[in-house]
Design an enzyme around this catalytic site. Structure first.
Site, PDB file in Angstrom:
ATOM      1  N   ASN A 210      75.068 -21.048   1.503  1.00  0.00           N
ATOM      2  CA  ASN A 210      76.162 -20.593   2.368  1.00  0.00           C
ATOM      3  C   ASN A 210      76.858 -21.819   2.941  1.00  0.00           C
ATOM      4  OD1 ASN A 210      74.834 -21.340   4.957  1.00  0.00           O
ATOM      5  ND2 ASN A 210      73.311 -19.929   4.130  1.00  0.00           N
ATOM      6  N   ASP A 279      69.218 -14.633   2.965  1.00  0.00           N
ATOM      7  CA  ASP A 279      68.451 -13.394   3.106  1.00  0.00           C
ATOM      8  C   ASP A 279      67.691 -13.047   1.833  1.00  0.00           C
ATOM      9  OD1 ASP A 279      69.215 -12.930   5.726  1.00  0.00           O
ATOM     10  OD2 ASP A 279      71.128 -12.067   5.096  1.00  0.00           O
ATOM     11  N   PRO A 305      61.518 -13.736   3.642  1.00  0.00           N
ATOM     12  CA  PRO A 305      60.953 -13.377   4.958  1.00  0.00           C
ATOM     13  C   PRO A 305      61.913 -13.796   6.058  1.00  0.00           C
ATOM     14  CG  PRO A 305      59.822 -15.282   4.018  1.00  0.00           C
ATOM     15  CD  PRO A 305      60.771 -14.796   2.968  1.00  0.00           C
ATOM     16  N   ASP A 306      61.890 -13.067   7.169  1.00  0.00           N
ATOM     17  CA  ASP A 306      62.725 -13.444   8.315  1.00  0.00           C
ATOM     18  C   ASP A 306      61.915 -14.401   9.188  1.00  0.00           C
ATOM     19  OD1 ASP A 306      63.988 -13.432  10.934  1.00  0.00           O
ATOM     20  OD2 ASP A 306      65.289 -11.900  10.068  1.00  0.00           O
ATOM     21  N   PHE A 323      70.561 -17.180  16.313  1.00  0.00           N
ATOM     22  CA  PHE A 323      72.018 -17.211  16.201  1.00  0.00           C
ATOM     23  C   PHE A 323      72.449 -16.040  15.319  1.00  0.00           C
ATOM     24  CE2 PHE A 323      74.291 -21.130  17.632  1.00  0.00           C
ATOM     25  CZ  PHE A 323      73.251 -21.630  18.397  1.00  0.00           C
ATOM     26  N   LYS A 337      70.389  -7.279  16.610  1.00  0.00           N
ATOM     27  CA  LYS A 337      69.399  -8.233  16.073  1.00  0.00           C
ATOM     28  C   LYS A 337      68.405  -8.679  17.143  1.00  0.00           C
ATOM     29  CE  LYS A 337      72.258  -9.631  12.320  1.00  0.00           C
ATOM     30  NZ  LYS A 337      73.111 -10.603  11.670  1.00  0.00           N
ATOM     31  N   LYS A 341      64.648  -8.088  16.078  1.00  0.00           N
ATOM     32  CA  LYS A 341      63.782  -9.250  15.848  1.00  0.00           C
ATOM     33  C   LYS A 341      62.917  -9.562  17.071  1.00  0.00           C
ATOM     34  CE  LYS A 341      67.217 -11.221  12.726  1.00  0.00           C
ATOM     35  NZ  LYS A 341      67.249 -12.170  11.616  1.00  0.00           N
TER      36      LYS A 341
END
Ligand code: C5P
Length: 405
Positions: A210, A279, A305-306, A323, A337, A341
């Protein structure tokens, strides 16, 4: 006790008409308790007499790389070590270019190269010289290396024109210097920051990534360091050099980033996840370059994985900050989020369109919590990072000094 008591400040003076203001800066620094030494370039001496600066600082002025005349003179290395802070005011276009290139052909440039102190510069020049792409690129390079760029102010100039290029007034420089030392809000705490993009290879030459430049995350790491924290940075691939004083672990993929975070996070008080983590990753990594035989081509992707959610889900997590870069409804998305999270604080920024922050030096941030928002407004990534660190520190201290915490 004055806010600059005990600080060793080296004032660098380069050759511009604003050099006469340096005497006022030195005087104010001393009034606020700083110990001050002055280093001048050869052209600065044309604008202000060393005797003036010697009189206001009460110390011999340094202007030669090899000071062999005086027994009490500090060598350039001693002087570079002595300083806690270097402030070059005024900083001419020529000096800025030499600093960006890493030249060491006079005392002041050598000091800047040989020091581990924080360096700030107050540019002063004609507005066309300031706007010149060469100067702007040098400024961007210095900012990326962690040099604080103070100003310039906009207004009437010695050349009779009007525009950006006036040196920031000594009073404002002093205010900035004292704000740096007031800000030891994270002393004794350990902060881990992730930054930059990740790269998920498809084959040896292509991959998923990105547009993150890493500038925001690096600025957060530097701001946390200045606030007195012990800081570690885990960075995806970026063109930025590691901030001095911040051990930096370079990773490529999201899985690498997760392993690096896992290895470091257990001793951390605050985790700031600025990285733009991919992601998804390709299910298979081709070892040979993929050929374009077929008319269409399907890519099988699997979820990464996050990392942030993994850290927040630990049995005893650090204070966690994420962020959220969003193209629409940044506050609502960030709040979603925050809850999903289970993090302490989300920082929303709008991406896409004219104000997209990717690769730029400025940004606009909104802090999002479950019941409230704090708009930090638009500013340089450096200034926003400093504000953000202050906000994080106050929330951290409120959370952990509350009764029963
Ligand atoms: O869900 P989204 O990617 O928008 O969330 C952004 C936040 O989550 C950022 O703080 C980012 O660093 C973090 N993140 C992560 N691991 C992922 C995806 C996002 O840590 N795989």
């Amino acid at each position: 006790m004055s806010s600059l008591s005990g600080r060793c400040v080296l004032v660098g003076v380069t050759g511009g008409i604003a050099a006469y203001k340096s005497a006022d800066l030195v005087r104010r620094l001393i009034e606020h308790g700083a110990m001050v030494r002055v280093a001048m370039t050869a052209s600065a001496v044309q604008f202000i007499s060393p005797l003036t600066l010697q009189s206001v600082s009460g110390q011999p002025v340094h202007d030669a790389l090899l000071d062999i005349d005086s027994e009490t003179a500090m060598s350039h290395i001693e002087l570079a070590r002595w300083a806690d802070q270097i402030i070059v005011a005024p900083a001419t276009a020529d000096f800025i270019a030499r600093l960006a290139t890493g030249l060491a052909d006079d005392l002041l440039s050598t000091l800047c190269l040989a020091t581990q102190a924080q360096i700030a510069i107050a540019p002063a020049m004609n507005h066309v010289m300031w706007d010149n792409p060469a100067t702007q690129e040098n400024i961007a390079t210095l900012r990326d290396r962690g040099v604080d760029i103070l100003g310039p102010d906009t207004g009437s100039q010695a050349c009779g024109e009007t525009g950006p290029g006036r040196m920031v007034e000594p009073e404002a420089l002093l205010r900035w210097l004292t704000s740096q030392t007031d800000d030891q809000l994270l002393t004794g705490l350990s902060v881990l920051v992730t930054a930059g993009p990740t790269w998920e290879a498809l084959d040896p030459v292509r991959g998923l990534t990105n547009q993150s430049s890493g500038k925001m995350g690096y600025a957060v790491a530097i701001a946390a360091l200045k606030a007195g924290a012990k800081v570690n940075l885990i960075s995806g691939p970026t063109a930025l050099s590691s901030p001095p004083g911040v051990p930096t672990c370079r990773v490529t993929t999201a899985l690498d980033m997760l392993s690096a975070v896992d290895a470091q996070v257990s001793d951390v008080d605050i985790f700031v996840s600025v990285a733009a983590v991919s992601d998804y990753r390709p299910e298979a990594h081709q070892t040979q370059k993929i050929k374009k035989h077929a008319a269409s081509f399907n890519l099988e992707l699997v979820r990464n994985p996050d990392i942030l959610a993994t850290v927040a889900g630990r049995s005893s997590p650090p204070f966690t900050v994420g962020f959220a870069a969003e193209t629409d409804e940044p506050v609502a998305q960030a709040r979603r989020k925050l809850e999903a999270k289970k993090v302490d604080l989300m920082v929303a920024n709008q991406v896409g369109g004219e104000n997209s922050p990717f690769g730029r030096d400025d940004n606009a941030l909104i802090l999002v919590e479950s019941q409230s928002e704090t708009d930090l407004g638009r500013g340089s990534k450096q200034a926003l990072a400093q504000c953000l660190v202050r906000e994080i520190a106050s929330r951290y201290h409120a959370k952990y000094s509350a009764p029963g915490s």
